[in-house]
Structure formats: structure tokens, C-alpha cells
Design a protein around this motif. Structure first.
Motif, PDB file in Angstrom:
ATOM      1  N   GLN A  78       2.507  -4.330  -2.892  1.00 28.61           N
ATOM      2  CA  GLN A  78       2.296  -3.471  -4.065  1.00 28.61           C
ATOM      3  C   GLN A  78       2.432  -4.283  -5.362  1.00 28.61           C
ATOM      4  N   GLU A  79       3.505  -5.119  -5.415  1.00 29.18           N
ATOM      5  CA  GLU A  79       3.734  -5.928  -6.623  1.00 29.18           C
ATOM      6  C   GLU A  79       2.586  -6.902  -6.857  1.00 29.18           C
ATOM      7  N   GLN A  80       2.230  -7.634  -5.779  1.00 34.73           N
ATOM      8  CA  GLN A  80       1.249  -8.713  -5.956  1.00 34.73           C
ATOM      9  C   GLN A  80      -0.177  -8.196  -6.180  1.00 34.73           C
ATOM     10  N   SER A  81      -0.446  -6.977  -5.710  1.00 34.79           N
ATOM     11  CA  SER A  81      -1.811  -6.449  -5.888  1.00 34.79           C
ATOM     12  C   SER A  81      -1.906  -5.592  -7.148  1.00 34.79           C
ATOM     13  N   GLY A  82      -0.736  -5.233  -7.717  1.00 32.02           N
ATOM     14  CA  GLY A  82      -0.727  -4.362  -8.891  1.00 32.02           C
ATOM     15  C   GLY A  82      -1.145  -2.938  -8.552  1.00 32.02           C
ATOM     16  N   CYS A  83      -0.977  -2.550  -7.290  1.00 33.14           N
ATOM     17  CA  CYS A  83      -1.405  -1.221  -6.845  1.00 33.14           C
ATOM     18  C   CYS A  83      -0.430  -0.153  -7.372  1.00 33.14           C
ATOM     19  N   SER A  84      -0.962   0.978  -7.814  1.00 34.99           N
ATOM     20  CA  SER A  84      -0.085   2.028  -8.365  1.00 34.99           C
ATOM     21  C   SER A  84       0.263   3.082  -7.314  1.00 34.99           C
ATOM     22  N   LEU A  85      -0.307   2.949  -6.111  1.00 32.76           N
ATOM     23  CA  LEU A  85      -0.024   3.931  -5.053  1.00 32.76           C
ATOM     24  C   LEU A  85       1.283   3.588  -4.340  1.00 32.76           C
ATOM     25  N   GLY A  86       1.866   4.549  -3.657  1.00 31.75           N
ATOM     26  CA  GLY A  86       3.050   4.331  -2.826  1.00 31.75           C
ATOM     27  C   GLY A  86       2.759   4.782  -1.407  1.00 31.75           C
ATOM     28  N   VAL A  87       3.822   4.910  -0.592  1.00 32.56           N
ATOM     29  CA  VAL A  87       3.588   5.292   0.806  1.00 32.56           C
ATOM     30  C   VAL A  87       4.866   5.852   1.448  1.00 32.56           C
ATOM     31  N   ASP A  88       4.671   6.877   2.282  1.00 35.42           N
ATOM     32  CA  ASP A  88       5.737   7.351   3.167  1.00 35.42           C
ATOM     33  C   ASP A  88       5.497   6.704   4.525  1.00 35.42           C
ATOM     34  N   ILE A  89       6.594   6.231   5.167  1.00 31.92           N
ATOM     35  CA  ILE A  89       6.441   5.492   6.433  1.00 31.92           C
ATOM     36  C   ILE A  89       7.423   6.035   7.475  1.00 31.92           C
ATOM     37  N   TRP A  90       6.924   6.192   8.710  1.00 33.46           N
ATOM     38  CA  TRP A  90       7.772   6.554   9.851  1.00 33.46           C
ATOM     39  C   TRP A  90       7.478   5.551  10.965  1.00 33.46           C
ATOM     40  N   GLY A 114      -2.089  -2.421   7.384  1.00 35.06           N
ATOM     41  CA  GLY A 114      -2.261  -0.967   7.245  1.00 35.06           C
ATOM     42  C   GLY A 114      -2.403  -0.556   5.788  1.00 35.06           C
ATOM     43  N   LEU A 115      -1.554  -1.123   4.918  1.00 34.92           N
ATOM     44  CA  LEU A 115      -1.610  -0.727   3.500  1.00 34.92           C
ATOM     45  C   LEU A 115      -2.802  -1.353   2.789  1.00 34.92           C
ATOM     46  N   ASN A 116      -3.208  -2.540   3.218  1.00 36.52           N
ATOM     47  CA  ASN A 116      -4.428  -3.129   2.664  1.00 36.52           C
ATOM     48  C   ASN A 116      -5.608  -2.169   2.892  1.00 36.52           C
ATOM     49  N   HIS A 117      -5.599  -1.530   4.075  1.00 33.85           N
ATOM     50  CA  HIS A 117      -6.652  -0.572   4.435  1.00 33.85           C
ATOM     51  C   HIS A 117      -6.495   0.733   3.628  1.00 33.85           C
ATOM     52  N   LEU A 118      -5.283   1.311   3.670  1.00 35.73           N
ATOM     53  CA  LEU A 118      -5.087   2.628   3.032  1.00 35.73           C
ATOM     54  C   LEU A 118      -5.167   2.563   1.504  1.00 35.73           C
ATOM     55  N   TRP A 119      -4.618   1.496   0.942  1.00 35.34           N
ATOM     56  CA  TRP A 119      -4.644   1.349  -0.523  1.00 35.34           C
ATOM     57  C   TRP A 119      -5.973   0.736  -0.994  1.00 35.34           C
ATOM     58  N   GLN A 120      -6.837   0.416  -0.049  1.00 36.05           N
ATOM     59  CA  GLN A 120      -8.174  -0.144  -0.329  1.00 36.05           C
ATOM     60  C   GLN A 120      -8.116  -1.350  -1.264  1.00 36.05           C
ATOM     61  N   LEU A 121      -7.269  -2.326  -0.875  1.00 35.60           N
ATOM     62  CA  LEU A 121      -7.052  -3.493  -1.736  1.00 35.60           C
ATOM     63  C   LEU A 121      -8.130  -4.556  -1.568  1.00 35.60           C
ATOM     64  N   GLY A 122      -8.735  -4.613  -0.381  1.00 34.73           N
ATOM     65  CA  GLY A 122      -9.775  -5.609  -0.135  1.00 34.73           C
ATOM     66  C   GLY A 122      -9.251  -7.034  -0.020  1.00 34.73           C
ATOM     67  N   TRP A 123      -7.943  -7.199   0.298  1.00 37.19           N
ATOM     68  CA  TRP A 123      -7.426  -8.555   0.512  1.00 37.19           C
ATOM     69  C   TRP A 123      -7.990  -9.112   1.817  1.00 37.19           C
TER      70      TRP A 123
END
Ligand SMILES: C[C@@](CO)(OP(=O)(O)O)[C@H](O)COP(=O)(O)OP(=O)(O)OC[C@H]1O[C@@H](n2ccc(N)nc2=O)[C@H](O)[C@@H]1O
Ligand SMILES: Nc1ncnc2c1ncn2[C@@H]1O[C@H](COP(=O)(O)OP(=O)(O)O)[C@@H](O)[C@H]1O
Length: 283
Positions: A78-90, A114-123
Motif C-alpha cells: 500500500q505504501e509503495q504503490s500509493g494505493c488509497s484502498l484498504g482490505v479486510d483479511i481472514w 492477491g492485493l496487486n489483483h484486487l487493488w488493480q496495481l498492475g505491478w
């Protein structure tokens, strides 16, 4: 509409061999090791939040929320991509901690992918593996998802395709600290580098084994018991020990005999991690 919720597998790994070549100035050890995945692991569910909060809902005994590798991986991404979204995890945690089967590292890698996919970061995979290495030496191989010969501290990876037998993995009820084994003065640290590829037969030893079996009688006992049926090996710095079998039926038969006194499981070896097989199916 992009997906906002995703459940992914987080597989275990085995070290089919592990040689220690030397110690670097920063205290880390130069290794040569062969990683293969197991079709066996944890399952992690992610649900996107729009307020930027990262919350792991499953408590881990002895691991505070912010020290959990899942939370660390999500926070760094999240920090390195500057993404403003968060996530609940189980997480449904079945992999033993401190077992040498890489549960923590795998959880971190699953979270990055998983978060690269959900947050659509394209890394791309290189970026995720580089971030992963800052979380642990074993994270990059789980990010790549292909069985590999690893060098350096485990970050220089060459994909390989060893046989994929069924394994019986025994889980002695002790947690082995990787740092403790690597700081033992008696550890072999001068194995000669293997220069030939593929790794020639006869190189399957694990240099951590003498130190681990001296310190942990339960591990020694598991190796002795499994050694009555097949070549019994230690994965990573233990505590888990494993042996290969040509079929599930044969692994199950030995499992039935040994798991009366020891905990264990049977799983197929896999050169493509089940995480990557699942991600592929989403595309
Ligand atoms: C030895 C291996 C082989 O797969 O397995 P495990 O038994 O832990 O799974 C790994 O390389 C472990 O990787 P990982 O578990 O990610 O280790 P890290 O958290 O990065 O390191 C824990 C500690 O072990 C020592 N360490 C680790 C790796 C390495 N190549 N040299 C080291 O000296 C360092 O003291 C470090 O502080
Ligand atoms: N998500 C996680 N899963 C497992 N262990 C974690 C996790 N987050 C932090 N840890 C810590 O990392 C240590 C090593 O865990 P693990 O990767 O399962 O063992 P190993 O490296 O021996 O395979 C644990 O003992 C625990 O303190």
C-alpha cells in the motif's frame, strides 16, 4: 465491475536439498537450495475496503497483528504503490509455524499477488519479488510460483522441474527458529558450490540437519521413523521432515502407520504453485 473479494491458496514449500556456502558480512548465509511447492496450504480471503484500513481478522497466537507477515506485506504494498484502498483479511491457517515449510513467507507472497489483483496495481512479478525479499528470504520463490534452484540468500532463482512425487510430511510438535540454527557455531558453512545444472544426484543433503537434530530430539525421532520407509529429509531449518513416494496410496499407507504417534500430512509435490494455478484461472 472489478472483483472486490477474493479467496486464494497459500501453499507450503519443501527444500529438497540445502547447502550452506558461507556467511556474508551482514550475517546472512549464502545458500544453494532447491524449492518445490506442495499442493497443501492455508487459504486467505481478502475483501477490499475503501477507507485505506488493513485489518487481519484472524488472531495468531504469539504474533501481534502488525508483526504478521500478511499485514506487513499489505502495508508495504500500500505504501509503495500509493494505493488509497484498504482490505479486510481472514485466513484459514493449517500450516505449522516454524516448520520450515514457509507458511509465513507464502502468506506474504499470496497477499502481494492477491492485493496487486484486487487493488488493480498492475505491478509485475519482478517488482513484487523485490518487495517480497524485504519481508523474508523465501518470499520471492512464492511470488514467482515455479519450483526453483535458489542461490544467494534464496533470491537468485532458476526455474527447475524436478519429479513431482507424493510426500509424507511429518510435523514434530516443536517450532524451530531459523535465526537460532543459523547462529549455531557448529553449523556447516563451507559447502562447495554446485556449478553443474541440473544439480547432479547425490547432493540432496541439508546442511542444517546435524545442528537441528542435536538440538531437537523430536526431529531426530521423526527422521528415524520415516527413514524406515524412504529417504527421510529435513526441510529448511525444520522442524518438518519429509519423504517422497511414487503414489498417494503408498504415502497414505506409511502415514497411517506413523501418524499414530506423530502428526503429519500427505500432499503432492508441484512445480507450479497452486496459487499461480488459481490466479491463472481468474484471467
Ligand atoms: C533456511 C530457509 C530455507 O528455505 O528456510 P526456513 O526453514 O526458514 O523455511 C530460508 O532461507 C529462511 O528464510 P526465511 O525464513 O524467510 O528467513 P528470514 O526471516 O529472512 O531470516 C531469519 C533469520 O535467519 C538467518 N538467515 C536466514 C536466511 C539466510 N540465508 N541466512 C541467514 O543467516 C538470519 O539470522 C535471519 O535473521
Ligand atoms: N502469517 C504468518 N504465518 C506464519 N508465521 C508468521 C506469520 N507472520 C509472522 N510469522 C512469524 O514467522 C515465523 C516463521 O514462520 P513460518 O514461515 O511459518 O516458518 P518457517 O520459516 O520455519 O517455514 C513464525 O514463528 C511467526 O512468529
Amino acid at each position: 465491475m472489478p472483483a472486490t473479494r477474493l479467496t486464494l491458496p497459500s501453499p507450503a514449500k519443501l527444500n529438497l536439498m540445502l547447502h550452506i556456502l558461507g556467511r556474508r558480512e551482514d550475517g546472512y548465509h549464502e545458500l544453494q537450495t532447491l524449492f518445490q511447492f506442495l499442493d497443501y496450504g492455508d487459504e486467505i480471503t481478502y475483501a477490499v475496503r475503501d477507507d485505506g484500513v488493513i485489518h487481519l481478522h484472524t488472531a495468531f497466537e504469539g504474533v501481534p497483528h502488525d508483526s504478521n507477515l500478511i499485514v506487513k506485506a499489505a502495508t508495504k504494498l500500500q505504501e509503495q504503490s500509493g494505493c488509497s484502498l484498504g482490505v479486510d483479511i481472514w485466513i484459514e491457517k493449517i500450516l505449522p509455524m516454524g516448520g520450515g515449510i514457509g507458511g509465513g513467507s507464502s502468506n506474504a507472497a499470496t497477499t502481494l499477488l492477491g492485493l496487486n489483483h484486487l487493488w488493480q496495481l498492475g505491478w509485475d512479478e519482478d517488482q513484487l519479488a523485490t518487495l517480497g525479499l524485504t519481508l523474508g528470504a523465501d518470499v520471492p520463490v512464492f511470488v514467482r510460483g515455479h519450483a526453483a534452484f535458489a542461490e544467494g540468500v534464496g533470491e537468485k532463482l532458476t526455474p527447475v522441474d524436478p519429479e513431482e512425487p507424493w510426500y509424507l510430511v511429518l510435523v514434530p510438535q516443536v517450532s524451530v527458529s531459523t535465526a537460532e540454527i543459523f547462529s549455531d557455531p557448529l553449523l556447516t558453512r563451507n559447502s562447495s558450490p554446485i556449478k553443474v545444472r541440473p544439480v547432479p544426484k547425490g547432493n540432496s543433503r541439508n546442511d542444517c540437519l546435524p545442528v537441528v537434530t542435536r538440538r531437537y530430539p523430536d526431529v531426530r525421532n521423526a527422521l528415524n521413523l520415516l527413514g524406515n520407509f524412504t529417504e527421510a529429509k529435513l526441510t529448511g531449518t525444520g522442524s518438518c521432515v519429509f519423504g517422497g513416494f511414487p503414489s498417494k496410496a503408498e504415502a497414505d499407507k506409511v502415514s497411517a502407520l506413523l501418524t499414530e504417534t506423530l502428526t503429519g500430512f500427505v500432499a503432492k509435490g508441484s512445480n507450479i504453485s497452486m496459487l499461480h494455478r488459481k490466479l491463472q484461472s481468474l484471467l
